[in-house]
Structures are given as structure tokens and as C-alpha cells.
Design a protein around this motif. Structure first.
Motif, PDB file in Angstrom:
ATOM      1  N   ASN A  95       1.098  -1.288  -0.611  1.00  0.00           N
ATOM      2  CA  ASN A  95      -0.160   0.433   0.270  1.00  0.00           C
ATOM      3  C   ASN A  95       0.428   1.262   0.321  1.00  0.00           C
ATOM      4  O   ASN A  95       0.029   2.327   0.181  1.00  0.00           O
ATOM      5  CB  ASN A  95      -0.548   0.208   1.132  1.00  0.00           C
ATOM      6  N   PRO A 129       4.460   2.734  -3.380  1.00  0.00           N
ATOM      7  CA  PRO A 129       4.925   3.011  -4.457  1.00  0.00           C
ATOM      8  C   PRO A 129       4.658   4.945  -4.187  1.00  0.00           C
ATOM      9  O   PRO A 129       5.408   5.680  -4.700  1.00  0.00           O
ATOM     10  CB  PRO A 129       2.855   3.410  -4.771  1.00  0.00           C
ATOM     11  N   CYS A 130       4.985   5.130  -3.210  1.00  0.00           N
ATOM     12  CA  CYS A 130       4.082   6.673  -2.116  1.00  0.00           C
ATOM     13  C   CYS A 130       5.511   7.372  -1.501  1.00  0.00           C
ATOM     14  O   CYS A 130       5.810   8.393  -1.294  1.00  0.00           O
ATOM     15  CB  CYS A 130       3.769   7.315  -1.859  1.00  0.00           C
ATOM     16  N   LYS A 153       9.582  10.905  -2.054  1.00  0.00           N
ATOM     17  CA  LYS A 153       9.250  10.054  -2.979  1.00  0.00           C
ATOM     18  C   LYS A 153       7.768  10.684  -4.131  1.00  0.00           C
ATOM     19  O   LYS A 153       7.924  11.960  -4.422  1.00  0.00           O
ATOM     20  CB  LYS A 153       9.282   8.298  -3.155  1.00  0.00           C
ATOM     21  N   VAL A 154       6.731   9.985  -3.543  1.00  0.00           N
ATOM     22  CA  VAL A 154       5.851  10.738  -3.951  1.00  0.00           C
ATOM     23  C   VAL A 154       5.199  11.770  -2.330  1.00  0.00           C
ATOM     24  O   VAL A 154       4.819  13.236  -2.809  1.00  0.00           O
ATOM     25  CB  VAL A 154       4.772  10.379  -4.650  1.00  0.00           C
ATOM     26  N   GLN A 207      -7.443   8.104   7.899  1.00  0.00           N
ATOM     27  CA  GLN A 207      -8.452   9.792   7.114  1.00  0.00           C
ATOM     28  C   GLN A 207      -7.624   9.929   5.561  1.00  0.00           C
ATOM     29  O   GLN A 207      -7.905  10.711   5.036  1.00  0.00           O
ATOM     30  CB  GLN A 207      -8.323  10.530   8.015  1.00  0.00           C
ATOM     31  N   GLY A 229      -4.778  12.073   3.862  1.00  0.00           N
ATOM     32  CA  GLY A 229      -4.151  13.721   4.382  1.00  0.00           C
ATOM     33  C   GLY A 229      -4.112  14.403   3.513  1.00  0.00           C
ATOM     34  O   GLY A 229      -5.258  14.433   2.421  1.00  0.00           O
ATOM     35  N   LYS A 230      -3.451  15.604   2.807  1.00  0.00           N
ATOM     36  CA  LYS A 230      -3.680  16.611   1.874  1.00  0.00           C
ATOM     37  C   LYS A 230      -3.615  15.785   0.728  1.00  0.00           C
ATOM     38  O   LYS A 230      -4.734  16.523  -0.047  1.00  0.00           O
ATOM     39  CB  LYS A 230      -2.436  17.770   1.919  1.00  0.00           C
ATOM     40  N   MET A 263      -2.778  12.573   0.184  1.00  0.00           N
ATOM     41  CA  MET A 263      -2.396  10.716   0.691  1.00  0.00           C
ATOM     42  C   MET A 263      -4.022  10.529   0.478  1.00  0.00           C
ATOM     43  O   MET A 263      -4.797  11.238   1.136  1.00  0.00           O
ATOM     44  CB  MET A 263      -1.939  11.168   2.584  1.00  0.00           C
ATOM     45  N   PRO A 264      -4.155   9.228  -0.296  1.00  0.00           N
ATOM     46  CA  PRO A 264      -5.623   8.602   0.271  1.00  0.00           C
ATOM     47  C   PRO A 264      -6.146   8.143   1.214  1.00  0.00           C
ATOM     48  O   PRO A 264      -4.869   8.241   1.563  1.00  0.00           O
ATOM     49  CB  PRO A 264      -5.482   7.563  -0.599  1.00  0.00           C
ATOM     50  N   PRO A 265      -7.315   8.057   1.940  1.00  0.00           N
ATOM     51  CA  PRO A 265      -7.142   7.458   3.124  1.00  0.00           C
ATOM     52  C   PRO A 265      -7.417   5.603   2.561  1.00  0.00           C
ATOM     53  O   PRO A 265      -7.820   5.394   1.953  1.00  0.00           O
ATOM     54  CB  PRO A 265      -8.728   8.098   3.317  1.00  0.00           C
ATOM     55  N   TYR A 266      -7.421   5.391   3.701  1.00  0.00           N
ATOM     56  CA  TYR A 266      -7.114   3.874   4.048  1.00  0.00           C
ATOM     57  C   TYR A 266      -7.672   2.715   4.759  1.00  0.00           C
ATOM     58  O   TYR A 266      -7.485   2.911   5.796  1.00  0.00           O
ATOM     59  CB  TYR A 266      -5.262   3.166   4.217  1.00  0.00           C
ATOM     60  N   SER A 267      -9.005   3.978   4.745  1.00  0.00           N
ATOM     61  CA  SER A 267     -10.138   2.704   5.977  1.00  0.00           C
ATOM     62  C   SER A 267     -10.375   1.781   5.601  1.00  0.00           C
ATOM     63  O   SER A 267     -10.524   0.993   6.622  1.00  0.00           O
ATOM     64  CB  SER A 267     -11.146   4.155   5.516  1.00  0.00           C
ATOM     65  N   HIS A 268      -9.795   0.850   4.444  1.00  0.00           N
ATOM     66  CA  HIS A 268      -9.958  -0.526   4.158  1.00  0.00           C
ATOM     67  C   HIS A 268      -9.176  -1.126   4.908  1.00  0.00           C
ATOM     68  O   HIS A 268      -8.881  -2.392   5.274  1.00  0.00           O
ATOM     69  CB  HIS A 268      -9.456  -1.150   2.713  1.00  0.00           C
TER      70      HIS A 268
END
Lengths: 266, 342
Positions: B271, B274-275, B284-285, B316, B318-319, B321-326
Motif C-alpha cells: 500500500n 508507491p509513494c 518520493k511522492v 483518513q 492527508g492533503k 494522501m488517499p484515505p486507507y479506511s479499508h
């Protein structure tokens, strides 16, 4: 008579063994290589063209954000990112959700239908959101072979492939003789090995439009300018099916900028 | 000049033979879809394994359409056993659509071409339903036999909390290998996607075969791909076909431990890589995470580095960053423990 210069027996065996291993590796690679993600997988995000990368990251965020009252996001059902790899290189293809028509669709159309079905957005399509999700999905296909109609390892139904073949044929006829002038008038059908339309690299950034565009979106804009009227969704899909078919078998490299500028393509 | 040694040694023949074998592998059909080969003229079977996201077997039922996906031509079906295995006989090769259902999971439709005269075997994976409370329910099952007509009318009372039922009100006879679609109450317009709550009916022609309620499984699904519990005899809570053995709330448990057995490092690899670099502080990203828990503040949001703040940012986002609620429960905890080691 000159002294013999042939290698000693043990060196001959070593060379033969090395040669055999190399040959075997090449044979395996040529046989299966088109289906193998290159070592290291997709091109790393930091190496991608900046606008496309930004679109991928926005799409990633959207993919994992819920737009439904039940809190469910795309990622909750599509847990395995890697399984999305073959999707983008397979479109346009037949895709059907419960209640949607059985027909060949672009990835843009399928994303739109999925958002309509699984969210509470009640979209009149939000092009930016759809475009970013398409970019994100396309990135997972980076480096894979373009295989129209094949988004899974399972054999697709023959009726799906027939419908796709019909769309490709309609697209070909339009490309060769539709419109004024026809597409082929400005874009002659060249030798199959020479591909000048960047068909393996959608979606990508178009500087003159300052947008990241999927093939479908690019065709819509391009045809609207050329014909002075917006093309039907059916025509766009058929043309996209034909053009994607021309790229079949090549490596999918979304986001890659054009190396040679073709004014007609912008 | 020294003569070339023309003796052909056994190793040369082996080399040529092996190379020829490798190069002809595709022509001999090296399948990637795990289809078992059966002699021509044999039965046409659709079989396989249903598993969950953590690769554990999942029980349930399968209903098969002949022809197009969502053409509503449900014809065949069967039970998926506790080992996740199913086998359904179909009359011929061709296009079929497979619908796999398990209690507490998202149902899985797949359109596929089946080869006739052989066993076509597949493996499918279904994710747990993250919104169980939104799933439809079968609230009642009634059987009304008619000896004169040699039929049984089966009535299913179905309710969806969101009024977005799909056409999939289905029954499977696990003995005869048939599946059936139930008729809705009232008229359904051609363009209508959401089917109404209410009582759905099926008139099952028994012929001379005795009718047995124990043979039947029922399921319903809505337009969000949530399905009801797979319901068997006695068609009460006791009749629910549990997806995982020995578990009363398999989906809830799996939500807490998806990818059971995954280490924190594996979660990170899947997960985060990549970033984020794990062995650098460079961007990185997103920011490099080396020494994250030794820092005063988080690199992007400048919040105090606490486990709770890091947990919140993962869930949740960040600016950018996608949320990883899963990522939840033990999986999330494993990831946090791994981040501490960087």
C-alpha cells in the motif's frame, strides 16, 4: 601448420551451458513475456510525466474515498490493486452492470456507470473525477500488453468479442471514409509496426489543451473541432475500439509524453 | 588446421530437444485459467473454488445464466460447500455468466466462455461486505403445493433498506442443479433498475419428482452488489449458510483482519511503497518514512508524532494522501508496529 587454437573442453562446456541458459531465458520471455509485468512492475510514480502523475494521485484518492452514505469506496470491493492491471489495456470492451445496456464501452463510460451505481453523487458526469479515476486505473496497467477485450485471465464470452469486433469494424469504416476529410486523410494508415498516434499512451497530458485526456475524451474533443458538432458516444466508442485494436500486442505505457509532436494529434 | 570435432554428444541432442519443447509450449495450450482437461465427449462442467480476500474458503451458492451476463436467463446452479468448492453441470459449451454468493460478502458476477466436453475450473475471490446493514434480507419463505398442477409455488418476502433491489431474487435447487429467477410483485418497466420490496414468486414444476424443501437455497441482491444471507432449510436464522466455518460474523471478523497473516511489512509493501521510501527521508511522492516515530512532527501535516495521529492519517488520508479506511484492526496495528521499526 598452425597450432590448434580451439578452447579447452571445460571452457567449451561452460560456454555451451551459458548459451543454453540465455537461450532458455529468451525463449521463456518471448513466449510469456508479453503477459509478465516487467521486473519492478509499473514505472515508479516519481518518473511519470507530472500532469499525468498528478491525475493518477487524484484518482487514487478518489478511489479510496467514499461518496456513498454507507461509507463504501471503490477500494472496499476492489481490494487487490494488482487485479486492476489488465483493465485499462483491455478497453473498449463489452462491460455490463445490472441494469445497464449490453454494449462495447470505453473505460470512461464504465467508470461513469460504476459511480452512478455505487455512489450517491447523482452525477451529471463530473469529467474531472472520471478522468482522474481513469488515470489511476490506467497506471496499474502500465507495462502490460494491450489486449482488447481481455480484462481478466478468464476467457471472455465469444459474444463479447463478437460485439467488440463489430465495433472495431464500424470504427475502421469511419476512420477510413467517415467525416470531411476522413481521419485517414490526415492520419494515413501506416505500416502496422509504425504507430504515430500515441495509441499506447492514453491517457496522457496534452499541453495545448492543458489537460490529461483519455483516448475517448481526446476523440470527442478532436471530432467536435473537426466536424463542428459533438460526436455521438457510439461513434467515439467505435473509433476508440478500432484505434485500440491497432495497438493490440504492444506495451501499454499510459502518460508517456509524445516524443514527436504531431500538430494534428493536439 | 585442426579438424572440427563432429561427434554429436548426448548433451547437444538434449539441448535441441528441450529448446523445441519450450518453444512449442504455447501451441500445446498452456492454460492460465486452470482448466482441467477431460477427454472429448465428456460432460461439460463448471467447477472451482470460492475464497475470501485472505484466501480462506467461503461457502455459499452459485447461480448460472446461460448466455449474456444479466440477460436474466438463470438456468443452472448449486451449493458452494464449506471448502469453497462447487461443481455444476451444464449441457454444452458457450457463454455463461456465473454469480457467486456468500453470506456477508459482496456478490461476484463473471461472464466467461466455457469449453464443452470438459471440466472448466476457476478460482474466485469475494471481498467482505463493508456495509452489512445495507444488505437486503429474505424475511419469509412459503411453499404452497398444488398436487393437481404438480407444482409448488414458492414465495419469498424480500426487503431492502434502501429500496434498490436488483432483479436477483434467486433460488437454486442443489439436487437438480437448476437456478431460477423469481417473479416480482407487480409490473416492472423495461428501464426500471430498482425492484420493489415485497413478495416474489416462483412456480416450480415438480412433475412426478417429490418436492423437498431441503434441496433449496435462496438469495437476493441489490444494485450495490450487496447480497442477503444465503438461506437454506429451515429458512430461518438457523438456515443461514455461513460463509466461514465456526464463525457467526465472518465478514465482520474479516474486516478486522483482512489479509490474515500479512505482516506489517507486507501491508507497507502493498500500500505504501508507491509513494513512500522506507529507508530514506527524501520525498518520493510523499515523504520518506525512515525514523518516523523518532521525529517530533509528521513531515507533511506537521502534527505531533503519536500512534493515534499516524493511525488517523492512514485511515483518513492527508492533503494528497488517499484515505486507507479499508486497512483496519490487526492489519492496521501490524502496519503501525512496522512503521515504528523504520
Amino acid at each position: 601448420m598452425a597450432a590448434g587454437l580451439s578452447p579447452r573442453p571445460e571452457k567449451k562446456n561452460t560456454a555451451r551451458t551459458v548459451g543454453f541458459v540465455v537461450f532458455l531465458a529468451l525463449a521463456v520471455l518471448l513466449t510469456f513475456g508479453a503477459h509478465i509485468v516487467p521486473a519492478g512492475g509499473r514505472r515508479p510514480l516519481p518518473t511519470l510525466e507530472a500532469h499525468y502523475r498528478a491525475s493518477v494521485l487524484r484518482g487514487w484518492r478518489l478511489f479510496q474515498t467514499s461518496f456513498a452514505r454507507d461509507g463504501v469506496a471503490c477500494v472496499h470491493c476492489h481490494l487487490d490493486h494488482e487485479s486492476m492491471g489488465p483493465w485499462a489495456p483491455a478497453y473498449p470492451k463489452v462491460e455490463v452492470f445490472d441494469g445497464t445496456p449490453y454494449e462495447v464501452k470505453t473505460l470512461d463510460q464504465v467508470v461513469t456507470e460504476a459511480l452512478s451505481k455505487h455512489t450517491d453523487l447523482h452525477l451529471r458526469p463530473d469529467r474531472a473525477m472520471i478522468g482522474d479515476l481513469v488515470s489511476y486505473i490506467s497506471w496499474w496497467g502500465d507495462g502490460l500488453e494491450i489486449r482488447p477485450g481481455h480484462s481478466r485471465s478468464l476467457p471472455p464470452p465469444s459474444s463479447d468479442l463478437e460485439a467488440l469486433a463489430q465495433a472495431v469494424e464500424r470504427g475502421r469504416r469511419y476512420f477510413e471514409s467517415g467525416g470531411q476529410p476522413s481521419c485517414s486523410g490526415c492520419h494515413p494508415v501506416e505500416h502496422p509496426q509504425k504507430e504515430s498516434l500515441g495509441l499506447t499512451r492514453f491517457p496522457r497530458y496534452f499541453p495545448q489543451r492543458d489537460q490529461v485526456l483519455s483516448l475517448a475524451r481526446f476523440l470527442t474533443l478532436h471530432l467536435t473541432e473537426k466536424e463542428q458538432t459533438e460526436p455521438s458516444a457510439r461513434l467515439v466508442t467505435d473509433l476508440a475500439a478500432y484505434l485500440s485494436g491497432r495497438a493490440a500486442g504492444q506495451v501499454y505505457l499510459p502518460g508517456s509524453p509524445e516524443e514527436e509532436d504531431h500538430a494534428e494529434n493536439e | 588446421m585442426q579438424k572440427m570435432n563432429k561427434d554429436r554428444k548426448p548433451s547437444n541432442r538434449f539441448f535441441l530437444l528441450f529448446s523445441a519443447l519450450v518453444l512449442t509450449l504455447p501451441a500445446t495450450g498452456c492454460d492460465t485459467d486452470q482448466r482441467a482437461k477431460a477427454p472429448a465427449g465428456e460432460e461439460t462442467l463448471i467447477s472451482g473454488v470460492l475464497q475470501s480476500a485472505d484466501n480462506g474458503p467461503v461457502a455459499g451458492m452459485i447461480a448460472i445464466e446461460e448466455g449474456r451476463l444479466y440477460g436474466k436467463n438463470y438456468r443452472y446452479g448449486g451449493k458452494v460447500d464449506s471448502q469453497g468448492r462447487f461443481t455444476v453441470k451444464v449441457p454444452r459449451g458457450g457463454d455463461y455468466a456465473l454469480h457467486l454468493y456468500a453470506t456477508g460478502y459482496i456478490y461476484h458476477p463473471v461472464a466467461v466462455e466455457i469449453e464443452g466436453g470438459r471440466e472448466n475450473s476457476f478460482t474466485f475471490s469475494v471481498p467482505p461486505n463493508p456495509a452489512l446493514e445495507e444488505a437486503p434480507e429474505i424475511t419469509g419463505v412459503n411453499f404452497i403445493p398444488s398436487e393437481r398442477k404438480k407444482s409448488v409455488e414458492i414465495r419469498l418476502a424480500v426487503h431492502d433498506p434502501n429500496d434498490d433491489l436488483s432483479h436477483q431474487i434467486l433460488g437454486v435447487n442443489t439436487s437438480t442443479g437448476e437456478s431460477f429467477i423469481f417473479s416480482p410483485p407487480g409490473l416492472i418497466l423495461p428501464w426500471q433498475k430498482d425492484y420493489p420490496n415485497g413478495t416474489y414468486t416462483l412456480v416450480y414444476e415438480t412433475g412426478d419428482r417429490p418436492f423437498s424443501r431441503e434441496e433449496w437455497l435462496f438469495v437476493t441482491a441489490d444494485n450495490r452488489c450487496y447480497n442477503s444471507a444465503v438461506l437454506g432449510f429451515p429458512f430461518t436464522a438457523e438456515g443461514v449458510v455461513e460463509a466461514r466455518q465456526g464463525s457467526t460474523a465472518p465478514a465482520a471478523e474479516e474486516q478486522q483482519t483482512p489479509g490474515a497473516g500479512e505482516t506489517g511489512e507486507q501491508v507497507f509493501e502493498k500500500n505504501c511503497t508507491p509513494c513512500h521510501y522506507r529507508d530514506k527521508t527524501e520525498w518520493k511522492v510523499g515523504p520518506g518514512l525512515q525514523g518516523l516515530f523518532q521525529r517530533q512532527t509528521t513531515p507533511a501535516l506537521k502534527q505531533p508524532v503519536t500512534e493515534e495521529n499516524i493511525r488517523q492519517q492512514i485511515v483518513q488520508g492527508g492533503k494528497q494522501m488517499p484515505p486507507y479506511s479499508h486497512i483496519q484492526g490487526e492489519k492496521l496495528q501490524a502496519l503501525l508496529e512496522y512503521l515504528r521499526t523504520l
